[in-house]
Write a protein that holds these residues in place. Structure first.
Motif, PDB file in Angstrom:
ATOM      1  N   GLU A  27     108.139  31.935  81.533  1.00  0.00           N
ATOM      2  CA  GLU A  27     108.255  30.621  82.356  1.00  0.00           C
ATOM      3  C   GLU A  27     107.000  30.310  83.073  1.00  0.00           C
ATOM      4  O   GLU A  27     105.986  29.881  82.453  1.00  0.00           O
ATOM      5  CB  GLU A  27     109.495  31.057  83.344  1.00  0.00           C
ATOM      6  CG  GLU A  27     110.777  31.069  82.698  1.00  0.00           C
ATOM      7  CD  GLU A  27     112.124  31.242  83.682  1.00  0.00           C
ATOM      8  OE1 GLU A  27     111.854  31.538  84.873  1.00  0.00           O
ATOM      9  OE2 GLU A  27     113.315  30.956  83.335  1.00  0.00           O
ATOM     10  N   THR A  28     106.949  30.264  84.396  1.00  0.00           N
ATOM     11  CA  THR A  28     105.825  29.840  85.159  1.00  0.00           C
ATOM     12  C   THR A  28     104.584  30.804  84.982  1.00  0.00           C
ATOM     13  O   THR A  28     103.456  30.291  85.229  1.00  0.00           O
ATOM     14  CB  THR A  28     106.196  29.820  86.870  1.00  0.00           C
ATOM     15  OG1 THR A  28     106.555  31.243  87.100  1.00  0.00           O
ATOM     16  CG2 THR A  28     107.410  28.724  86.968  1.00  0.00           C
ATOM     17  N   SER A  29     104.803  31.970  84.724  1.00  0.00           N
ATOM     18  CA  SER A  29     103.621  32.692  84.296  1.00  0.00           C
ATOM     19  C   SER A  29     103.009  32.677  82.893  1.00  0.00           C
ATOM     20  O   SER A  29     102.183  33.577  82.455  1.00  0.00           O
ATOM     21  CB  SER A  29     103.932  34.317  84.884  1.00  0.00           C
ATOM     22  OG  SER A  29     105.004  34.759  84.070  1.00  0.00           O
TER      23      SER A  29
END
Length: 247
Positions: A27-29
């Motif tokens: 996801e965000t990483s």
């Protein structure tokens, strides 16, 4: 007849699948530098923390992801090998035509070709190999490299026959099936090749161009000899292209 996909198309689809999996998990990483093996390491760490290492579902997932990673790596490695092969073959002198990554019908299926070279001395089916490990081709034509093995003699014969089927009616009688030759081209010079089969010429990038140019010159001499006082017969391709048993 079922649709066939080139290795490039398969790689593109598998890379797309890899990207979707990585985006969903990280996801965000998420980063475009991440690969399937990063996902495997992440899942192993999570499984260890949650005590899931012995679960069948987890084990099957890791096995499938390892297979995906291996398949993508193999296709990328193969693409690199085909690039090196094409780079060498484009150094050929005289008139020639190089076709890369083509497929021809063979009964109800297709035969895939890494490189097909059309030269003065004939048409060459060139199978490109970019193995990291040492290779042995036994006297029965079985190529073995690590856990990988296949009958190179049988497969090459099928490819050559399918190619002849495709070109024989457009050759205007100027060539025969004997003018279709097969070669194995190993592009990784760090891996040794032991050839006990001696039926399919084994080549390296540094020698394949010279071998084909020699065959072209012999063919030219053969043509000139028919119109002169003597005739020079070209050597059989399998002999002119042979290397030592341990390359």
């Amino acid at each position: 007849m079922s649709k066939t996909y080139t290795n490039e198309e398969i790689l593109e689809r598998l890379k797309s699948l890899e990207g979707l999996l990585l985006e969903r998990v990280f996801e965000t990483s998420y980063s475009e530098s991440l690969r399937t093996y990063d996902l495997i390491d992440h899942l192993r760490s999570k499984a260890h923390d949650l005590g899931l290492e012995g679960e069948d579902t987890y084990t099957a997932l890791i096995r499938d992801l390892e297979k995906l990673s291996s398949t993508i790596g193999g296709l990328i490695n193969g693409r690199r090998g085909e690039f090196l092969a094409a780079k060498s073959l484009r150094c050929l002198r005289g008139n020639s035509m190089l076709l890369c990554n083509i497929a021809l019908p063979n009964g109800d299926s297709f035969e895939e070709y890494d490189q097909v070279l059309i030269a003065r001395s004939g048409i060459y089916v060139i199978e490109v190999k970019n193995y990291r490990n040492d290779v042995v081709i036994d006297d029965g034509g079985i190529l073995r490299c690590g856990l990988h093995s296949y009958n190179v003699g049988e497969r090459m014969r099928e490819k050559m026959h399918a190619l002849w089927d495709a070109v024989q009616f457009s050759s205007d009688g100027c060539m025969t099936e004997e003018d279709v030759h097969g070669m194995l081209l190993f592009v990784n010079n760090d891996a040794s090749v032991t050839d006990l089969f001696h039926r399919v010429p084994v080549m390296r990038c540094g020698q394949i161009v010279y071998s084909i140019e020699d065959a072209d010159r012999c063919d030219e001499n053969h043509v000139l000899g028919r119109h002169g006082s003597h005739q020079v017969r070209p050597p059989r391709t399998k002999d002119s292209g042979r290397v030592s048993n341990a390359a």
